[in-house]
Design a protein around this motif. Structure first.
Motif, PDB file in Angstrom:
ATOM      1  N   SER A   1       0.837  -1.203   0.000  1.00  0.00           N
ATOM      2  CA  SER A   1       0.000   0.000   0.000  1.00  0.00           C
ATOM      3  C   SER A   1       0.872   1.253   0.000  1.00  0.00           C
ATOM      4  CB  SER A   1      -0.923   0.000   1.211  1.00  0.00           C
ATOM      5  OG  SER A   1      -0.168  -0.132   2.391  1.00  0.00           O
ATOM      6  N   ASN A   2       2.077   1.129   0.541  1.00  0.00           N
ATOM      7  CA  ASN A   2       3.009   2.245   0.528  1.00  0.00           C
ATOM      8  C   ASN A   2       4.414   1.703   0.770  1.00  0.00           C
ATOM      9  OD1 ASN A   2       2.381   1.717   3.372  1.00  0.00           O
ATOM     10  ND2 ASN A   2       3.631   3.496   3.803  1.00  0.00           N
TER      11      ASN A   2
ATOM     12  N   GLN B   1       8.394   2.979   2.313  1.00  0.00           N
ATOM     13  CA  GLN B   1       9.178   4.018   2.950  1.00  0.00           C
ATOM     14  C   GLN B   1      10.662   3.742   2.718  1.00  0.00           C
ATOM     15  OE1 GLN B   1       8.126   4.309   7.120  1.00  0.00           O
ATOM     16  NE2 GLN B   1       5.941   4.134   6.681  1.00  0.00           N
TER      17      GLN B   1
ATOM     18  N   TYR C   1      14.562   4.682   4.380  1.00  0.00           N
ATOM     19  CA  TYR C   1      15.317   5.166   5.532  1.00  0.00           C
ATOM     20  C   TYR C   1      16.803   5.151   5.197  1.00  0.00           C
ATOM     21  CZ  TYR C   1      11.124   4.370   8.385  1.00  0.00           C
ATOM     22  OH  TYR C   1       9.853   4.410   8.909  1.00  0.00           O
TER      23      TYR C   1
ATOM     24  N   PRO D   1      18.582   4.466  11.945  1.00  0.00           N
ATOM     25  CA  PRO D   1      17.824   4.756  10.719  1.00  0.00           C
ATOM     26  C   PRO D   1      17.009   6.037  10.864  1.00  0.00           C
ATOM     27  CG  PRO D   1      17.594   2.455  11.342  1.00  0.00           C
ATOM     28  CD  PRO D   1      18.243   3.156  12.506  1.00  0.00           C
TER      29      PRO D   1
ATOM     30  N   PHE E   1      14.135   8.385   8.742  1.00  0.00           N
ATOM     31  CA  PHE E   1      13.131   8.371   7.680  1.00  0.00           C
ATOM     32  C   PHE E   1      13.505   9.375   6.592  1.00  0.00           C
ATOM     33  CE2 PHE E   1       9.055   7.990   5.735  1.00  0.00           C
ATOM     34  CZ  PHE E   1       8.623   9.268   5.421  1.00  0.00           C
TER      35      PHE E   1
ATOM     36  N   GLN F   1       8.174   8.699   1.982  1.00  0.00           N
ATOM     37  CA  GLN F   1       7.149   7.670   1.804  1.00  0.00           C
ATOM     38  C   GLN F   1       6.492   7.852   0.443  1.00  0.00           C
ATOM     39  OE1 GLN F   1       4.343   5.843   4.817  1.00  0.00           O
ATOM     40  NE2 GLN F   1       3.038   7.476   4.025  1.00  0.00           N
TER      41      GLN F   1
ATOM     42  N   VAL G   1       3.221   6.451  -1.947  1.00  0.00           N
ATOM     43  CA  VAL G   1       1.925   5.817  -1.755  1.00  0.00           C
ATOM     44  C   VAL G   1       1.260   5.436  -3.088  1.00  0.00           C
ATOM     45  CG1 VAL G   1      -0.381   6.087  -0.762  1.00  0.00           C
ATOM     46  CG2 VAL G   1       1.595   7.071   0.397  1.00  0.00           C
TER      47      VAL G   1
ATOM     48  N   PHE H   1      17.621   1.656   3.561  1.00  0.00           N
ATOM     49  CA  PHE H   1      16.624   0.607   3.752  1.00  0.00           C
ATOM     50  C   PHE H   1      15.292   1.026   3.138  1.00  0.00           C
ATOM     51  CE2 PHE H   1      18.808  -2.138   6.738  1.00  0.00           C
ATOM     52  CZ  PHE H   1      19.650  -1.306   7.444  1.00  0.00           C
TER      53      PHE H   1
ATOM     54  N   PRO I   1       4.542  -1.889   4.709  1.00  0.00           N
ATOM     55  CA  PRO I   1       3.671  -2.263   5.824  1.00  0.00           C
ATOM     56  C   PRO I   1       3.554  -3.775   5.933  1.00  0.00           C
ATOM     57  CG  PRO I   1       2.392  -1.383   4.014  1.00  0.00           C
ATOM     58  CD  PRO I   1       3.810  -1.181   3.662  1.00  0.00           C
TER      59      PRO I   1
ATOM     60  N   GLY J   1      -1.253  -1.229   9.478  1.00  0.00           N
ATOM     61  CA  GLY J   1      -0.162  -0.299   9.230  1.00  0.00           C
ATOM     62  C   GLY J   1       0.675   0.008  10.448  1.00  0.00           C
TER      63      GLY J   1
ATOM     64  N   MET K   1       3.038  -2.044  11.670  1.00  0.00           N
ATOM     65  CA  MET K   1       4.364  -2.659  11.615  1.00  0.00           C
ATOM     66  C   MET K   1       4.938  -2.564  10.224  1.00  0.00           C
ATOM     67  SD  MET K   1       4.456  -6.036  13.934  1.00  0.00           S
ATOM     68  CE  MET K   1       3.112  -6.885  13.117  1.00  0.00           C
ATOM     69  N   LEU K   2       6.259  -2.560  10.168  1.00  0.00           N
ATOM     70  CA  LEU K   2       6.972  -2.495   8.903  1.00  0.00           C
ATOM     71  C   LEU K   2       7.813  -3.755   8.701  1.00  0.00           C
ATOM     72  CD1 LEU K   2       8.371   1.159   9.019  1.00  0.00           C
ATOM     73  CD2 LEU K   2       6.518   0.326   7.575  1.00  0.00           C
TER      74      LEU K   2
ATOM     75  N   PHE L   1      11.275  -4.489   6.871  1.00  0.00           N
ATOM     76  CA  PHE L   1      12.415  -3.797   6.280  1.00  0.00           C
ATOM     77  C   PHE L   1      13.151  -4.716   5.319  1.00  0.00           C
ATOM     78  CE2 PHE L   1      12.984   0.266   8.413  1.00  0.00           C
ATOM     79  CZ  PHE L   1      12.130   0.144   9.502  1.00  0.00           C
ATOM     80  N   GLY L   2      13.634  -4.129   4.244  1.00  0.00           N
ATOM     81  CA  GLY L   2      14.556  -4.834   3.377  1.00  0.00           C
ATOM     82  C   GLY L   2      15.898  -4.970   4.076  1.00  0.00           C
TER      83      GLY L   2
ATOM     84  N   GLY M   1      -3.821   0.140   6.019  1.00  0.00           N
ATOM     85  CA  GLY M   1      -2.604  -0.557   5.647  1.00  0.00           C
ATOM     86  C   GLY M   1      -1.485   0.364   5.259  1.00  0.00           C
TER      87      GLY M   1
ATOM     88  N   ALA N   1       1.356   2.247   6.276  1.00  0.00           N
ATOM     89  CA  ALA N   1       2.135   2.278   7.504  1.00  0.00           C
ATOM     90  C   ALA N   1       2.643   3.680   7.794  1.00  0.00           C
ATOM     91  CB  ALA N   1       3.304   1.312   7.397  1.00  0.00           C
TER      92      ALA N   1
ATOM     93  N   GLN O   1       8.308   5.333  11.205  1.00  0.00           N
ATOM     94  CA  GLN O   1       8.884   4.939  12.491  1.00  0.00           C
ATOM     95  C   GLN O   1      10.080   5.837  12.784  1.00  0.00           C
ATOM     96  OE1 GLN O   1       9.528   0.720  13.021  1.00  0.00           O
ATOM     97  NE2 GLN O   1       7.408   0.217  12.502  1.00  0.00           N
TER      98      GLN O   1
END
Lengths: 112, 118
Positions: free
Chosen positions: A30-31, A33, A35, A43, A45, A48, A50, A88, A92, A97, A99-100, A102-103, B102, B104, B107
């Motif tokens: 859905s989106n 991000q 970092y 890290p 931000f 983002q 979308v 990174f 989601p 939404g 928790m993330l 991460f790659g 959804g 996010a 953080q």
């Protein structure tokens, strides 16, 4: 479960060269991000995305979200030593939404 | 504005000793709170997250535990450290979403605690 993969894992460039890191998800996001983590730091931000096909720029950094919303890229034009760090991507992890995922990150090293 | 604090910044502990790392957030209420671990040169591993006081979810089985005794306080503990517990421990917060679509939220990470277990 959802996986977010980043390539390359490491990249050495000469100062002034361009750099690109790619992020791929096993599921539609859905989106997404991005970092940046400087060596020894935490890290921070960056941005983002979308919308499908969205492109955003921050000075020499260009972020792109794929049309299918399953991949993204970060391109840095004319790298500088201040660009050194690990980049990174994160998507989601749950429907709420909260928790993330991460790659694994791409570590960029710039030779002056 | 919001700030997040972690302490200590660095810690060297012997194997088998206990651990307590603290994280506090200022300037926001009812945040989501997270503990991550990062091995040297590696990615971020989510250990615990919390959506409210006393509400802790564990992501991986391990000898670590987390507690949230107050709204903006998150504690990571261990009764007996292992060599494999060495790493960079990061606390993070985000805005809590209810009934989200959804997308996010960002953080925000604290400065981290570098733990070495010898």
């Amino acid at each position: 479960g959802q996986q977010v993969m980043q390539i390359p894992q490491y990249q050495h460039v000469q100062e002034g060269e361009d750099f690109t890191t790619y992020c791929n998800s096993s599921t539609t996001l859905s989106n997404i991000q991005w970092y940046k983590q400087r060596p020894g730091g935490h890290p921070v931000f960056l941005i983002q995305l979308v919308k499908s096909g969205e492109v955003k720029k921050q000075k020499r950094l260009t972020f792109q979200f794929g049309e299918a919303k399953k991949n993204s890229s970060l391109h840095i034009t004319a790298t500088q030593t201040t660009d050194v760090g690990t980049y990174f991507c994160a998507g989601p992890r749950d429907n709420a939404g909260n928790m993330l995922t991460f790659g694994g990150g791409t570590r960029l090293m710039v030779k002056p | 504005s919001q700030t997040i604090h972690q302490w200590p910044a660095t810690l060297v502990q012997p194997v088998g000793s206990p651990l307590s790392l603290e994280c506090t957030v200022e300037g926001t209420s009812n945040p989501n709170l997270y503990w991550y671990r990062q091995a040297a040169g590696r990615g971020l591993q989510l250990l615990f997250y919390s959506v409210g006081i006393g509400q802790i979810s564990s992501e991986v089985p391990q000898n670590l535990s987390a507690s949230r005794p107050q709204d903006r306080q998150f504690i990571l503990s261990s009764k007996k450290l292992l060599l494999s517990d060495s790493g960079f421990y990061l606390c993070a917060w985000s805005v809590a979403r209810v009934g989200g679509r959804g997308v996010a939220d960002t953080q925000y990470f604290g400065p981290g605690t570098r733990l070495t277990v010898l």
